[in-house]
Design a protein around this motif. Structure first.
Motif, PDB file in Angstrom:
ATOM      1  N   TYR A 148      12.497  58.657  -6.194  1.00 13.89           N
ATOM      2  CA  TYR A 148      12.150  57.260  -6.474  1.00 13.89           C
ATOM      3  C   TYR A 148      10.650  57.159  -6.262  1.00 13.89           C
ATOM      4  O   TYR A 148      10.121  57.649  -5.258  1.00 13.89           O
ATOM      5  CB  TYR A 148      12.901  56.330  -5.521  1.00 13.89           C
ATOM      6  N   LEU A 175      16.596  57.544 -14.597  1.00 14.87           N
ATOM      7  CA  LEU A 175      17.724  56.639 -14.388  1.00 14.87           C
ATOM      8  C   LEU A 175      17.288  55.178 -14.401  1.00 14.87           C
ATOM      9  O   LEU A 175      18.045  54.298 -14.795  1.00 14.87           O
ATOM     10  CB  LEU A 175      18.403  56.945 -13.051  1.00 14.87           C
ATOM     11  N   GLN A 176      16.062  54.937 -13.930  1.00 14.98           N
ATOM     12  CA  GLN A 176      15.520  53.581 -13.883  1.00 14.98           C
ATOM     13  C   GLN A 176      14.021  53.654 -14.114  1.00 14.98           C
ATOM     14  O   GLN A 176      13.341  54.489 -13.526  1.00 14.98           O
ATOM     15  CB  GLN A 176      15.795  52.968 -12.513  1.00 14.98           C
ATOM     16  N   GLY A 177      13.500  52.809 -15.009  1.00 13.52           N
ATOM     17  CA  GLY A 177      12.066  52.758 -15.253  1.00 13.52           C
ATOM     18  C   GLY A 177      11.619  53.631 -16.405  1.00 13.52           C
ATOM     19  O   GLY A 177      12.396  53.965 -17.307  1.00 13.52           O
ATOM     20  N   SER A 202      12.690  57.302 -20.362  1.00 12.45           N
ATOM     21  CA  SER A 202      12.940  56.003 -19.743  1.00 12.45           C
ATOM     22  C   SER A 202      14.436  55.724 -19.658  1.00 12.45           C
ATOM     23  O   SER A 202      15.240  56.358 -20.347  1.00 12.45           O
ATOM     24  CB  SER A 202      12.251  54.886 -20.545  1.00 12.45           C
ATOM     25  N   SER A 203      14.763  54.754 -18.837  1.00 11.65           N
ATOM     26  CA  SER A 203      16.160  54.334 -18.758  1.00 11.65           C
ATOM     27  C   SER A 203      16.572  53.670 -20.070  1.00 11.65           C
ATOM     28  O   SER A 203      17.756  53.651 -20.415  1.00 11.65           O
ATOM     29  CB  SER A 203      16.370  53.385 -17.580  1.00 11.65           C
ATOM     30  N   LYS A 204      15.608  53.193 -20.828  1.00 15.07           N
ATOM     31  CA  LYS A 204      15.907  52.556 -22.106  1.00 15.07           C
ATOM     32  C   LYS A 204      16.162  53.576 -23.218  1.00 15.07           C
ATOM     33  O   LYS A 204      17.157  53.489 -23.926  1.00 15.07           O
ATOM     34  CB  LYS A 204      14.765  51.615 -22.502  1.00 15.07           C
ATOM     35  N   LYS A 227      16.734  56.842 -22.854  1.00 11.74           N
ATOM     36  CA  LYS A 227      17.742  57.796 -22.370  1.00 11.74           C
ATOM     37  C   LYS A 227      17.489  59.244 -22.798  1.00 11.74           C
ATOM     38  O   LYS A 227      18.377  60.090 -22.746  1.00 11.74           O
ATOM     39  CB  LYS A 227      19.148  57.349 -22.758  1.00 11.74           C
ATOM     40  N   SER A 237       6.163  52.556 -15.168  1.00 14.39           N
ATOM     41  CA  SER A 237       6.786  51.264 -14.876  1.00 14.39           C
ATOM     42  C   SER A 237       6.547  50.911 -13.403  1.00 14.39           C
ATOM     43  O   SER A 237       6.005  51.718 -12.648  1.00 14.39           O
ATOM     44  CB  SER A 237       8.284  51.325 -15.169  1.00 14.39           C
ATOM     45  N   LYS A 276       8.560  50.777 -11.014  1.00 15.07           N
ATOM     46  CA  LYS A 276       9.280  51.750 -10.196  1.00 15.07           C
ATOM     47  C   LYS A 276      10.086  52.637 -11.132  1.00 15.07           C
ATOM     48  O   LYS A 276      10.375  52.261 -12.267  1.00 15.07           O
ATOM     49  CB  LYS A 276      10.178  51.069  -9.172  1.00 15.07           C
ATOM     50  N   ALA A 277      10.431  53.820 -10.644  1.00 12.27           N
ATOM     51  CA  ALA A 277      11.219  54.742 -11.464  1.00 12.27           C
ATOM     52  C   ALA A 277      12.083  55.619 -10.569  1.00 12.27           C
ATOM     53  O   ALA A 277      11.650  56.064  -9.506  1.00 12.27           O
ATOM     54  CB  ALA A 277      10.314  55.620 -12.321  1.00 12.27           C
ATOM     55  N   GLU A 278      13.297  55.830 -11.046  1.00 11.30           N
ATOM     56  CA  GLU A 278      14.202  56.795 -10.438  1.00 11.30           C
ATOM     57  C   GLU A 278      14.308  57.957 -11.405  1.00 11.30           C
ATOM     58  O   GLU A 278      14.646  57.773 -12.576  1.00 11.30           O
ATOM     59  CB  GLU A 278      15.585  56.188 -10.218  1.00 11.30           C
TER      60      GLU A 278
END
Length: 181
Positions: free
Chosen positions: A52, A77-79, A104-106, A108, A125, A127-129
């Motif tokens: 993260y 997974l996120q960001g 990105s999570s968008k 994929k 972003s 934050k990012a996972e």
């Protein structure tokens, strides 16, 4: 799954099929048999890692040497991140070159990075996972790195210099010319 060969032999961008409806979405980001058929070789992943990070973090450019080198399948997974792979294969016609792929999570997208590459990413972003599979276990004694802003590499991390956040370890890495490969 859509598989796109990058300019590096054995390095692929993978885009899983995503099934969306009013409830959300479903996808199968990894299937061992389909993955191996898609890239044309057998990879057996043994370790998953997740991090993260906040905007501006650059985690780069890391690799392991010798029998502990690692292939990685990376995704967000996120960001949103800019993912970077640098070819360190001395006998490769693309030695010292890099690719950058926005993950990105968008969108994929995933990136498969074979052994013999340094890897890093910058967080674009807030934050990012970040999640990745490795085909070999981490070995501290085999860990190496290259300075993220080595002028010979010319990587644009898509961040302004005042946004970049680095660990002390990453600030003290050698440039490619002085790196232990």
């Amino acid at each position: 799954m859509k598989v796109t060969q990058t300019k590096f032999k054995g390095c692929f961008v993978l885009e899983p099929k995503v099934f969306e409806d009013e409830r959300g979405y479903f996808m199968e980001p990894f299937n061992q048999d389909r993955f191996n058929k898609s890239i044309g070789r057998t990879i057996h992943f043994v370790q998953d890692n997740q991090s993260y990070s906040i905007k501006g973090v650059v985690r780069a450019l890391h690799y392991q040497i010798g029998k502990y080198s690692q292939a990685k399948l990376v995704r967000v997974l996120q960001g949103r991140v800019l993912d970077v792979a640098v070819d360190l294969r001395k006998d490769s016609p693309t030695f010292g070159e890099h690719i950058s792929v926005e993950l990105s999570s968008k969108n994929k997208k995933q990136l498969f990075i074979p052994r013999g590459f340094a890897h890093g990413f910058s967080v674009l972003s807030n934050k990012a996972e970040f999640f990745y599979k490795c085909d070999n276990y981490y070995n501290k004694e085999s860990e190496r790195g290259i300075l993220f802003n080595d002028p010979a590499l010319g990587i644009d991390w898509k961040l302004s210099p005042n946004e970049i956040r680095l660990s002390v370890k990453d600030l003290n890495l050698p440039i490619l010319r002085n790196a232990h490969l």
